[in-house]
Write a protein that holds these residues in place. Structure first.
Motif, PDB file in Angstrom:
ATOM      1  N   ARG A 184     -16.071 -44.983  -4.361  1.00 51.42           N
ATOM      2  CA  ARG A 184     -15.926 -43.782  -5.169  1.00 51.42           C
ATOM      3  C   ARG A 184     -17.207 -42.948  -5.180  1.00 51.42           C
ATOM      4  O   ARG A 184     -17.153 -41.718  -5.149  1.00 51.42           O
ATOM      5  CB  ARG A 184     -15.534 -44.165  -6.598  1.00 51.42           C
ATOM      6  CG  ARG A 184     -15.226 -42.959  -7.475  1.00 51.42           C
ATOM      7  CD  ARG A 184     -14.510 -43.335  -8.754  1.00 51.42           C
ATOM      8  NE  ARG A 184     -15.321 -44.163  -9.632  1.00 51.42           N
ATOM      9  CZ  ARG A 184     -15.101 -45.444  -9.859  1.00 51.42           C
ATOM     10  NH1 ARG A 184     -14.112 -46.078  -9.257  1.00 51.42           N
ATOM     11  NH2 ARG A 184     -15.866 -46.134 -10.686  1.00 51.42           N
ATOM     12  N   ARG A 185     -18.355 -43.619  -5.191  1.00 47.55           N
ATOM     13  CA  ARG A 185     -19.615 -42.883  -5.305  1.00 47.55           C
ATOM     14  C   ARG A 185     -20.179 -42.448  -3.959  1.00 47.55           C
ATOM     15  O   ARG A 185     -20.815 -41.383  -3.871  1.00 47.55           O
ATOM     16  CB  ARG A 185     -20.664 -43.744  -6.007  1.00 47.55           C
ATOM     17  CG  ARG A 185     -20.363 -44.077  -7.450  1.00 47.55           C
ATOM     18  CD  ARG A 185     -21.579 -44.710  -8.095  1.00 47.55           C
ATOM     19  NE  ARG A 185     -21.307 -45.228  -9.421  1.00 47.55           N
ATOM     20  CZ  ARG A 185     -22.240 -45.724 -10.214  1.00 47.55           C
ATOM     21  NH1 ARG A 185     -23.500 -45.764  -9.821  1.00 47.55           N
ATOM     22  NH2 ARG A 185     -21.906 -46.185 -11.408  1.00 47.55           N
ATOM     23  N   ALA A 186     -19.987 -43.260  -2.926  1.00 43.64           N
ATOM     24  CA  ALA A 186     -20.702 -43.017  -1.672  1.00 43.64           C
ATOM     25  C   ALA A 186     -19.842 -42.431  -0.561  1.00 43.64           C
ATOM     26  O   ALA A 186     -20.383 -41.998   0.452  1.00 43.64           O
ATOM     27  CB  ALA A 186     -21.348 -44.324  -1.178  1.00 43.64           C
ATOM     28  N   TYR A 192     -28.452 -45.053  -0.927  1.00 45.28           N
ATOM     29  CA  TYR A 192     -28.859 -44.216  -2.057  1.00 45.28           C
ATOM     30  C   TYR A 192     -28.110 -44.610  -3.335  1.00 45.28           C
ATOM     31  O   TYR A 192     -28.713 -44.755  -4.406  1.00 45.28           O
ATOM     32  CB  TYR A 192     -28.612 -42.750  -1.726  1.00 45.28           C
ATOM     33  CG  TYR A 192     -28.763 -41.807  -2.902  1.00 45.28           C
ATOM     34  CD1 TYR A 192     -30.007 -41.586  -3.476  1.00 45.28           C
ATOM     35  CD2 TYR A 192     -27.664 -41.141  -3.431  1.00 45.28           C
ATOM     36  CE1 TYR A 192     -30.154 -40.735  -4.556  1.00 45.28           C
ATOM     37  CE2 TYR A 192     -27.806 -40.286  -4.505  1.00 45.28           C
ATOM     38  CZ  TYR A 192     -29.047 -40.078  -5.055  1.00 45.28           C
ATOM     39  OH  TYR A 192     -29.178 -39.237  -6.129  1.00 45.28           O
ATOM     40  N   VAL A 193     -26.802 -44.801  -3.229  1.00 44.88           N
ATOM     41  CA  VAL A 193     -26.006 -45.166  -4.393  1.00 44.88           C
ATOM     42  C   VAL A 193     -26.410 -46.536  -4.919  1.00 44.88           C
ATOM     43  O   VAL A 193     -26.541 -46.746  -6.128  1.00 44.88           O
ATOM     44  CB  VAL A 193     -24.503 -45.130  -4.054  1.00 44.88           C
ATOM     45  CG1 VAL A 193     -23.674 -45.755  -5.169  1.00 44.88           C
ATOM     46  CG2 VAL A 193     -24.057 -43.698  -3.823  1.00 44.88           C
ATOM     47  N   LEU A 194     -26.647 -47.492  -4.019  1.00 45.32           N
ATOM     48  CA  LEU A 194     -27.079 -48.823  -4.435  1.00 45.32           C
ATOM     49  C   LEU A 194     -28.437 -48.760  -5.134  1.00 45.32           C
ATOM     50  O   LEU A 194     -28.637 -49.375  -6.186  1.00 45.32           O
ATOM     51  CB  LEU A 194     -27.154 -49.757  -3.224  1.00 45.32           C
ATOM     52  CG  LEU A 194     -25.827 -50.288  -2.697  1.00 45.32           C
ATOM     53  CD1 LEU A 194     -26.009 -50.907  -1.310  1.00 45.32           C
ATOM     54  CD2 LEU A 194     -25.234 -51.319  -3.652  1.00 45.32           C
ATOM     55  N   ALA A 195     -29.369 -47.997  -4.552  1.00 50.19           N
ATOM     56  CA  ALA A 195     -30.701 -47.889  -5.141  1.00 50.19           C
ATOM     57  C   ALA A 195     -30.649 -47.164  -6.478  1.00 50.19           C
ATOM     58  O   ALA A 195     -31.372 -47.505  -7.425  1.00 50.19           O
ATOM     59  CB  ALA A 195     -31.639 -47.155  -4.178  1.00 50.19           C
ATOM     60  N   GLN A 196     -29.768 -46.170  -6.586  1.00 51.88           N
ATOM     61  CA  GLN A 196     -29.641 -45.386  -7.805  1.00 51.88           C
ATOM     62  C   GLN A 196     -29.154 -46.233  -8.977  1.00 51.88           C
ATOM     63  O   GLN A 196     -29.458 -45.945 -10.131  1.00 51.88           O
ATOM     64  CB  GLN A 196     -28.665 -44.232  -7.559  1.00 51.88           C
ATOM     65  CG  GLN A 196     -28.544 -43.251  -8.711  1.00 51.88           C
ATOM     66  CD  GLN A 196     -27.453 -42.233  -8.469  1.00 51.88           C
ATOM     67  OE1 GLN A 196     -26.441 -42.531  -7.855  1.00 51.88           O
ATOM     68  NE2 GLN A 196     -27.657 -41.021  -8.947  1.00 51.88           N
TER      69      GLN A 196
END
Length: 254
Positions: free
Chosen positions: A179-181, A162-166
């Motif tokens: 940090r994000r995932a 999700y973070v990569l796609a975002q």
């Protein structure tokens, strides 16, 4: 809630990461900034629906930045602050904050405050998902479908994807992905490599020659939706919605 973008502007990296993780679990889009300079750039680019703003930032005054945000007139603002006197709260609200939450606070109260602000935004409540042709990411049910089959991802693998796609094709460093995932602080950035390898085995056509989750040398990883667009067969008549740049819109009603 997949259409709601929330920007976190918080100088404490552990708190910033924790807030971001909880918001992502609730299927919000999340972008994070540690200071005012980066926050202004992100704000102008992403146009978030809600801004979570710390009143004390390492490179400037959060109250002054709140006034700047209020002048833009496009986002609701939840101010976080260790300043807890009545005068401090009134000052924050007068600066443009729509709500004010004093530190320390509980995560349930934080999420309730965010949800109260989101309810003030007129958006459709339909479930949303990211559509990249063969790959569909359900932001509400937190499920992934690849080539019409549901893929069994762990919660951490889903968060990573999700973070990569975002990020919209932008490369993210291992530290940024952690940090994000990740919900907790982890000292070893190579943890990312293990999860990327596992994720590639599940969603890449040829895991040993990955094209969807690409390695960016000396940086980290990037999500490459263009490869899915290139492989998707052309159809006559019914085409997917495209944005003003001629690219397919990724956010669609599920």
């Amino acid at each position: 809630m997949g259409s709601i973008c929330i920007q976190i502007i918080e100088g404490n990296p552990h708190l910033r990461s924790l807030l971001g993780w909880h918001l992502q679990q609730a299927s919000y889009w999340v972008c994070q900034s540690a200071g005012i300079h980066h926050a202004r750039e992100i704000y102008l680019t992403r146009q978030p629906t809600v801004v979570i703003l710390d009143s004390d930032l390492p490179d400037g005054d959060g109250i002054e930045f709140c006034r700047w945000l209020q002048e833009q007139g496009q986002s609701l603002i939840l101010m976080l602050s260790a300043r807890n006197t009545e005068a401090d709260i009134v000052n924050g609200l007068k600066a443009g904050a729509d709500d004010y939450l004093t530190k320390p606070f509980g995560m349930q109260e934080f999420m309730a405050r965010v949800e109260a602000l989101v309810r003030r935004v007129r958006v459709t409540a339909a479930p949303m998902y990211l559509d990249y042709g063969d790959l569909k990411i359900d932001l509400v049910q937190r499920r992934v479908r690849f080539k019409e089959e549901f893929i069994d991802l762990t919660p951490q693998e889903f968060s990573l994807l999700y973070v990569l796609a975002q990020a919209g094709g932008l490369p993210l460093s291992r530290s940024e992905l952690l940090r994000r995932a990740w919900p907790d602080a982890i000292d070893n950035p190579r943890t990312i490599d293990t999860h990327v390898l596992s994720l590639r085995k599940k969603i890449e056509n040829v895991p040993r020659q990955p094209s969807l989750i690409q390695t960016v040398r000396n940086v980290g990883y990037r999500f490459n939706p263009e490869i899915l667009n290139a492989l998707e067969p052309k159809t006559n008549g019914n085409t997917r919605t495209r944005n003003g740049n001629g690219q397919r819109s990724a956010l669609t009603s599920y």
